[in-house]
Design a protein around this motif. Sequence first.
Motif, PDB file in Angstrom:
ATOM      1  N   LYS A  58      -5.447  36.679  14.341  1.00  0.00           N
ATOM      2  CA  LYS A  58      -4.112  36.077  14.395  1.00  0.00           C
ATOM      3  C   LYS A  58      -3.219  37.252  15.638  1.00  0.00           C
ATOM      4  O   LYS A  58      -3.108  36.556  16.110  1.00  0.00           O
ATOM      5  N   LYS A  59      -3.905  38.117  15.219  1.00  0.00           N
ATOM      6  CA  LYS A  59      -3.312  38.990  16.781  1.00  0.00           C
ATOM      7  C   LYS A  59      -3.588  38.281  17.967  1.00  0.00           C
ATOM      8  O   LYS A  59      -2.894  38.862  18.746  1.00  0.00           O
ATOM      9  N   TYR A  60      -4.975  38.098  18.150  1.00  0.00           N
ATOM     10  CA  TYR A  60      -5.923  37.617  19.277  1.00  0.00           C
ATOM     11  C   TYR A  60      -4.661  36.291  19.885  1.00  0.00           C
ATOM     12  O   TYR A  60      -4.722  36.028  20.835  1.00  0.00           O
ATOM     13  N   SER A  61      -4.924  35.652  18.835  1.00  0.00           N
ATOM     14  CA  SER A  61      -4.435  34.773  19.029  1.00  0.00           C
ATOM     15  C   SER A  61      -2.656  34.143  19.083  1.00  0.00           C
ATOM     16  O   SER A  61      -2.363  33.321  20.431  1.00  0.00           O
ATOM     17  N   LEU A  62      -2.077  35.045  18.759  1.00  0.00           N
ATOM     18  CA  LEU A  62      -0.537  35.889  19.022  1.00  0.00           C
ATOM     19  C   LEU A  62      -0.124  36.047  20.370  1.00  0.00           C
ATOM     20  O   LEU A  62       0.345  35.585  21.350  1.00  0.00           O
ATOM     21  N   VAL A  63      -1.159  37.049  20.464  1.00  0.00           N
ATOM     22  CA  VAL A  63      -1.292  37.723  21.736  1.00  0.00           C
ATOM     23  C   VAL A  63      -1.461  36.670  23.717  1.00  0.00           C
ATOM     24  O   VAL A  63      -0.914  36.377  24.408  1.00  0.00           O
ATOM     25  N   ASP A  64      -2.650  35.830  23.105  1.00  0.00           N
ATOM     26  CA  ASP A  64      -3.108  34.501  23.992  1.00  0.00           C
ATOM     27  C   ASP A  64      -1.611  33.728  24.038  1.00  0.00           C
ATOM     28  O   ASP A  64      -1.132  33.151  25.633  1.00  0.00           O
ATOM     29  N   SER A  65      -1.108  32.974  22.905  1.00  0.00           N
ATOM     30  CA  SER A  65       0.163  32.732  23.096  1.00  0.00           C
ATOM     31  C   SER A  65       1.301  33.373  23.624  1.00  0.00           C
ATOM     32  O   SER A  65       2.149  32.210  24.858  1.00  0.00           O
ATOM     33  N   TRP A  66       1.788  34.492  23.610  1.00  0.00           N
ATOM     34  CA  TRP A  66       2.698  35.424  24.168  1.00  0.00           C
ATOM     35  C   TRP A  66       2.484  35.494  25.843  1.00  0.00           C
ATOM     36  O   TRP A  66       2.831  35.041  27.005  1.00  0.00           O
ATOM     37  N   LEU A  67       0.925  35.129  25.942  1.00  0.00           N
ATOM     38  CA  LEU A  67       0.827  36.499  27.265  1.00  0.00           C
ATOM     39  C   LEU A  67       1.249  34.549  28.524  1.00  0.00           C
ATOM     40  O   LEU A  67       1.295  35.086  29.363  1.00  0.00           O
ATOM     41  N   GLN A  68       0.308  32.690  27.886  1.00  0.00           N
ATOM     42  CA  GLN A  68       1.011  31.988  28.345  1.00  0.00           C
ATOM     43  C   GLN A  68       2.456  32.098  28.622  1.00  0.00           C
ATOM     44  O   GLN A  68       3.198  31.626  29.646  1.00  0.00           O
ATOM     45  N   ILE A  69       2.916  32.287  27.214  1.00  0.00           N
ATOM     46  CA  ILE A  69       4.425  32.006  27.757  1.00  0.00           C
ATOM     47  C   ILE A  69       5.343  32.591  28.668  1.00  0.00           C
ATOM     48  O   ILE A  69       5.909  31.929  29.666  1.00  0.00           O
ATOM     49  N   GLY A  70       5.174  34.211  28.808  1.00  0.00           N
ATOM     50  CA  GLY A  70       5.409  35.341  29.790  1.00  0.00           C
ATOM     51  C   GLY A  70       5.441  35.086  30.872  1.00  0.00           C
ATOM     52  O   GLY A  70       5.748  35.312  31.889  1.00  0.00           O
ATOM     53  N   GLU A  82       4.072  22.462  33.110  1.00  0.00           N
ATOM     54  CA  GLU A  82       2.346  23.108  32.502  1.00  0.00           C
ATOM     55  C   GLU A  82       2.060  23.275  31.219  1.00  0.00           C
ATOM     56  O   GLU A  82       2.888  23.429  30.057  1.00  0.00           O
ATOM     57  N   PRO A  83       0.575  23.307  30.944  1.00  0.00           N
ATOM     58  CA  PRO A  83       0.035  23.154  29.401  1.00  0.00           C
ATOM     59  C   PRO A  83       0.186  24.342  28.945  1.00  0.00           C
ATOM     60  O   PRO A  83       0.048  25.438  29.871  1.00  0.00           O
ATOM     61  N   PHE A  84       0.638  24.142  27.699  1.00  0.00           N
ATOM     62  CA  PHE A  84       0.083  26.346  27.498  1.00  0.00           C
ATOM     63  C   PHE A  84      -0.068  26.209  25.959  1.00  0.00           C
ATOM     64  O   PHE A  84       0.216  24.861  25.556  1.00  0.00           O
ATOM     65  N   PHE A  85       0.053  27.041  25.213  1.00  0.00           N
ATOM     66  CA  PHE A  85      -0.557  27.060  23.795  1.00  0.00           C
ATOM     67  C   PHE A  85       0.512  28.156  22.309  1.00  0.00           C
ATOM     68  O   PHE A  85       0.075  28.767  23.020  1.00  0.00           O
ATOM     69  N   LEU A  86       1.363  27.361  21.815  1.00  0.00           N
ATOM     70  CA  LEU A  86       2.123  27.982  21.230  1.00  0.00           C
ATOM     71  C   LEU A  86       2.151  27.896  19.715  1.00  0.00           C
ATOM     72  O   LEU A  86       2.553  28.434  19.037  1.00  0.00           O
ATOM     73  N   GLY A  87       0.569  28.721  19.526  1.00  0.00           N
ATOM     74  CA  GLY A  87       0.061  28.518  18.344  1.00  0.00           C
ATOM     75  C   GLY A  87      -0.542  27.782  17.321  1.00  0.00           C
ATOM     76  O   GLY A  87      -1.152  27.737  16.104  1.00  0.00           O
ATOM     77  N   GLU A  88      -0.360  26.395  18.231  1.00  0.00           N
ATOM     78  CA  GLU A  88      -0.736  24.796  17.144  1.00  0.00           C
ATOM     79  C   GLU A  88      -2.416  25.079  17.184  1.00  0.00           C
ATOM     80  O   GLU A  88      -3.159  25.062  18.228  1.00  0.00           O
ATOM     81  N   ARG A  89      -2.966  24.767  15.923  1.00  0.00           N
ATOM     82  CA  ARG A  89      -4.345  24.413  15.821  1.00  0.00           C
ATOM     83  C   ARG A  89      -4.414  22.620  14.743  1.00  0.00           C
ATOM     84  O   ARG A  89      -3.678  22.965  13.642  1.00  0.00           O
ATOM     85  N   VAL A  90      -4.849  21.557  15.567  1.00  0.00           N
ATOM     86  CA  VAL A  90      -5.559  20.710  14.149  1.00  0.00           C
ATOM     87  C   VAL A  90      -7.591  20.886  13.937  1.00  0.00           C
ATOM     88  O   VAL A  90      -8.069  20.444  15.293  1.00  0.00           O
ATOM     89  N   ASN A  91      -7.351  20.890  12.783  1.00  0.00           N
ATOM     90  CA  ASN A  91      -8.985  21.392  13.103  1.00  0.00           C
ATOM     91  C   ASN A  91      -9.610  22.032  13.221  1.00  0.00           C
ATOM     92  O   ASN A  91     -11.147  22.346  14.078  1.00  0.00           O
ATOM     93  N   GLY A  92      -9.233  23.476  13.992  1.00  0.00           N
ATOM     94  CA  GLY A  92      -9.278  24.466  14.112  1.00  0.00           C
ATOM     95  C   GLY A  92      -9.231  24.644  15.495  1.00  0.00           C
ATOM     96  O   GLY A  92      -9.856  25.740  16.496  1.00  0.00           O
ATOM     97  N   LYS A  93      -8.759  23.647  16.134  1.00  0.00           N
ATOM     98  CA  LYS A  93      -8.842  23.131  17.692  1.00  0.00           C
ATOM     99  C   LYS A  93      -7.410  23.068  18.321  1.00  0.00           C
ATOM    100  O   LYS A  93      -6.407  22.728  17.995  1.00  0.00           O
ATOM    101  N   LYS A  94      -7.249  24.148  19.416  1.00  0.00           N
ATOM    102  CA  LYS A  94      -5.875  24.767  19.891  1.00  0.00           C
ATOM    103  C   LYS A  94      -5.799  23.186  20.547  1.00  0.00           C
ATOM    104  O   LYS A  94      -5.836  21.991  21.491  1.00  0.00           O
ATOM    105  N   GLN A  95      -4.094  23.171  20.376  1.00  0.00           N
ATOM    106  CA  GLN A  95      -3.102  22.008  20.592  1.00  0.00           C
ATOM    107  C   GLN A  95      -2.140  22.152  21.952  1.00  0.00           C
ATOM    108  O   GLN A  95      -1.955  23.536  21.756  1.00  0.00           O
ATOM    109  N   TYR A  96      -1.801  21.655  23.128  1.00  0.00           N
ATOM    110  CA  TYR A  96      -1.097  22.209  23.895  1.00  0.00           C
ATOM    111  C   TYR A  96       0.372  21.701  24.301  1.00  0.00           C
ATOM    112  O   TYR A  96       0.226  20.830  24.090  1.00  0.00           O
ATOM    113  N   THR A  97       1.247  22.383  23.921  1.00  0.00           N
ATOM    114  CA  THR A  97       2.457  21.719  24.634  1.00  0.00           C
ATOM    115  C   THR A  97       2.721  22.035  26.390  1.00  0.00           C
ATOM    116  O   THR A  97       2.164  22.870  26.430  1.00  0.00           O
ATOM    117  N   PHE A  98       3.773  21.676  26.829  1.00  0.00           N
ATOM    118  CA  PHE A  98       4.018  21.476  28.241  1.00  0.00           C
ATOM    119  C   PHE A  98       5.289  22.123  28.050  1.00  0.00           C
ATOM    120  O   PHE A  98       6.872  21.768  28.192  1.00  0.00           O
TER     121      PHE A  98
END
Length: 298
Positions: A58-70, A82-98
């Motif tokens: 979870k730490k990795y995922s949160l840092v991954d998301s926050w660095l994209q947001i930042g 711009e697509p970015f990861f907001l922490g959402e996954r479906v069946n383990g696959k990252k979902q992207y927000t714009f």
Amino acid sequence: MKYELYHDESQINGFWHGMLLVPVNGKKSLLELLLTARKNIGYNEKISLKQVKQVNSKKYSLVDSWLQIGTLALIHKLKKSEPFFLGERVNGKKQYTFFENLIGCKFILFRELDNHSKMHLHRDYASKIETTFRMGFKGGMHYLGDENNPIEITKIHFDGYEHLQRRTDKNRIINRLGELKAFCKIEECDDLIDDRSSNHKAVECQSYEDCQLLQLTDLLVGSFRTVLGYATRDLLKTLCKPAKLITDSYLRGYAGMKRSRWFGGFVMSQCYLKNGNWYFEGITFNEDNHSAQIKMNF
């Protein structure tokens, strides 16, 4: 425009000051993204780059998301969504927000090459940090602002004072700045500086919202240091890739940066003390023992 400034540091291969300027009218939007990522990932502890030890966490995922947001928050010319990861996954696959609405943050990265080891005339460790912070703060404001984009600082947040063994000295930071350019202003108020902890679960800490932005600043300064060739672990090189987009643009020089989405939102420089005099130069890029220097004048 009015900004709150958030400061954190890194002490690997020099002393790196990171200063995140968050526009007062964009603070709520940035926090909504950060807190949504926390909720989606289900992690509410204090987060920092040095805590990330494995990818599937979870730490990795949160840092991954926050660095994209930042890094998206630093964009000043949004050419497309711009697509970015907001922490959402479906069946383990990252979902992207714009990302579609500018926030307009700014980031100052300022490095003292010798980790303050040559500053023998200062009375204590804290005064050394305050002095080099002041240098980077003034130079960064002068570079990132202009008559059409004024900067007014309404609050300065530091990440705790305990390690300094005293409270932050406002006089050394603000009253010794000297003359600022007309488009730079610092609000005159008694509570300008907040130097309580950034850990939102500590007894004496800043507001929950300000703790999140201090933690984001910690991630950003560490990520810029990493992509400039001073990584502490290989795992972080991949995680910090969003910051590389910005530094790559910056290292192409002023003309290259001017065409960038991040023009007006990012500046980096470094300094060192030699024979009692301060010298300022462009940041040093280091990768595989190869160094290249790009000059940057404030």
